[in-house]
Write an enzyme that holds these catalytic residues in place. Structure first.
Site, short mmCIF file in Angstrom:
data_model
loop_
_atom_site.label_atom_id
_atom_site.label_comp_id
_atom_site.label_asym_id
_atom_site.label_seq_id
_atom_site.Cartn_x
_atom_site.Cartn_y
_atom_site.Cartn_z
N ASP A 19 1.07 -1.07 -0.25
CA ASP A 19 0.31 -0.21 0.03
C ASP A 19 0.95 1.10 0.35
O ASP A 19 0.45 2.41 -0.77
CB ASP A 19 -0.84 -0.20 1.34
CG ASP A 19 -2.42 0.63 0.38
OD1 ASP A 19 -2.71 1.03 0.19
OD2 ASP A 19 -3.38 0.30 1.25
N HIS A 216 -8.23 -3.44 7.86
CA HIS A 216 -7.38 -2.72 7.41
C HIS A 216 -7.38 -1.14 7.35
O HIS A 216 -8.75 -1.16 6.45
CB HIS A 216 -6.59 -2.93 5.83
CG HIS A 216 -6.83 -2.74 4.56
ND1 HIS A 216 -4.79 -2.36 4.60
CD2 HIS A 216 -6.68 -0.89 4.08
CE1 HIS A 216 -4.73 -2.14 3.73
NE2 HIS A 216 -5.39 -0.50 3.17
N CYS A 249 -4.23 5.70 -1.93
CA CYS A 249 -4.41 4.29 -2.57
C CYS A 249 -5.07 5.78 -3.98
O CYS A 249 -5.21 6.28 -4.20
CB CYS A 249 -5.77 4.33 -2.38
SG CYS A 249 -6.15 3.34 -3.56
N ASN A 258 -1.85 4.49 5.14
CA ASN A 258 -2.27 3.66 6.88
C ASN A 258 -1.95 3.85 7.84
O ASN A 258 -0.13 4.97 8.21
CB ASN A 258 -1.49 2.05 6.19
CG ASN A 258 -2.00 1.20 5.19
OD1 ASN A 258 -1.21 2.01 4.31
ND2 ASN A 258 -3.38 0.92 5.50
#
Ligand code: COA
Ligand code: ZN
Length: 310
Positions: A19, A216, A249, A258
């Site tokens: 990510d 997540h 993202c 994250n």
């Protein structure tokens, strides 16, 4: 009233190599990625989403995932996983030695379309083929990432019933394959109470032996650590985080990285929870990741003088 008891152990899945690295516009040299991964393993990370097997035209940053798997697949005690959007990705992952395939499908149709260019129904159809393929290989596991389980960048708030529909159909296909289901807060807009609500309701409806739960999350609204803790206290045994909070993202406009691994680790250590990760060493890995050109990081702990940490 009794005090909230922390669990003995929580599995942290380090997702900066997937990510995080995918969010850096110019693909990083493989050697730089390798050095960061070494630093993460040195800190005691044992679960690592090392990359993804996706179209190199869609995400050129992940084109060297096979090389990274080759470099780290034999490390004892390290559980590698890789994200895939379709059967082709799963086949590539298995051919490169990945034993845990992270299959991604978004709950909301518009996000699934923008991310993997098909409807959730179509993704679920391919999931059945991925499962068949996994069942043919001894010792493989499935991680199902349910994207936009709380909020969609295009459709707004996602109700638990919408997640329930997609999860129910997925579980019909999964059968008894060892599986971890991750409810993903793709945008970082979830709040802790919403996280608790979705975990409680979905586990009530779908809990069964062999099925584990994960969370997540992204830290866009500063809810990352709180959301992870609420998930843990409502049944998640694993949480995805990215060292240094690297990421975002490309298909979820406005989403930041994250939740930083070191921020969650600090919270868990405060409760005596065992993760196997060493905080000072993790901060060294975070420094290395934060020094990568072009990356966006967000971590509270990296801002605190080191002598005040621990
Ligand atoms: N790995 C590598 N290449 C793949 C692939 C995979 N998993 N899936 C498809 N491809 C290749 C095809 O072989 C084809 O190549 P070619 O043009 O050289 O023949 C090309 O990609 C297009 O294939 P197609 O099936 O038409 O896919 P698409 O263009 O509709 O794109 C995805 C669909 C899913 C492949 C693409 O959107 C994707 O990889 N998305 C990943 C998104 C992501 O990782 N998001 C972040 C994580 S949540
Ligand atoms: Zn994410």
């Amino acid at each position: 009233m009794t005090a909230l008891r922390p669990p003995q152990r929580v599995a942290i899945v380090e997702v900066a190599p997937r990510d995080g690295f995918q969010s850096i516009r110019d693909p990083l040299p493989t050697a730089d990625k390798q050095r960061c991964i070494e630093a993460l393993l040195d800190a005691g990370v044992t679960r690592l989403e090392i990359g993804s097997f996706v179209s190199p035209r869609a995400i050129p940053q992940m084109a060297d995932t096979g090389e990274l798997v080759a470099a780290f697949a034999e490390r004892p005690g390290v559980r590698l996983s890789a994200l895939v959007p379709n059967l082709k990705g799963a086949e590539l992952a298995l051919a490169h030695g990945i034993r845990e395939v992270v299959y991604v499908v978004s709950v909301s149709e518009s996000h699934n379309r923008s991310n993997v260019r098909r409807t959730p129904e179509e993704s679920l159809g391919d999931l059945a083929r991925v499962i068949e393929r996994l069942q043919q290989s001894e010792g493989t596991r499935l991680r199902l990432d349910l994207g936009t389980s709380f909020d969609c960048p295009f459709e707004g708030t996602i109700a638990w019933q919408q997640v329930d529909r997609v999860l129910g159909k997925a579980l019909e296909r999964i059968g008894d394959l060892p599986t971890e289901v991750a409810l993903c807060d793709t945008t970082g807009r979830a709040t802790p109470y919403q996280v608790a609500d979705h975990f409680t309701r979905l586990r009530e409806r779908h809990a069964r032996p062999g099925l584990e739960w994960a969370f997540h999350g992204h830290d866009t609204y500063g809810m990352g650590v709180a959301n992870a803790l609420f998930a843990i206290h409502h049944g998640a045994t694993a949480v995805d985080t990215a060292c240094a909070g690297l990421g975002g993202c490309p298909f979820a406009p406005g989403a930041t990285g994250n939740t930083a691994t070191e921020d969650l680790l600090y919270a868990l250590q405060g409760g005596g929870v065992d993760t196997g990760i060493d905080l000072p060493r993790l901060l060294l890995a975070a420094d290395r990741i934060a020094a990568l050109p072009g990356g966006q990081t967000a971590s509270h702990l990296r801002q605190v003088p080191r002598e005040r940490v621990g």
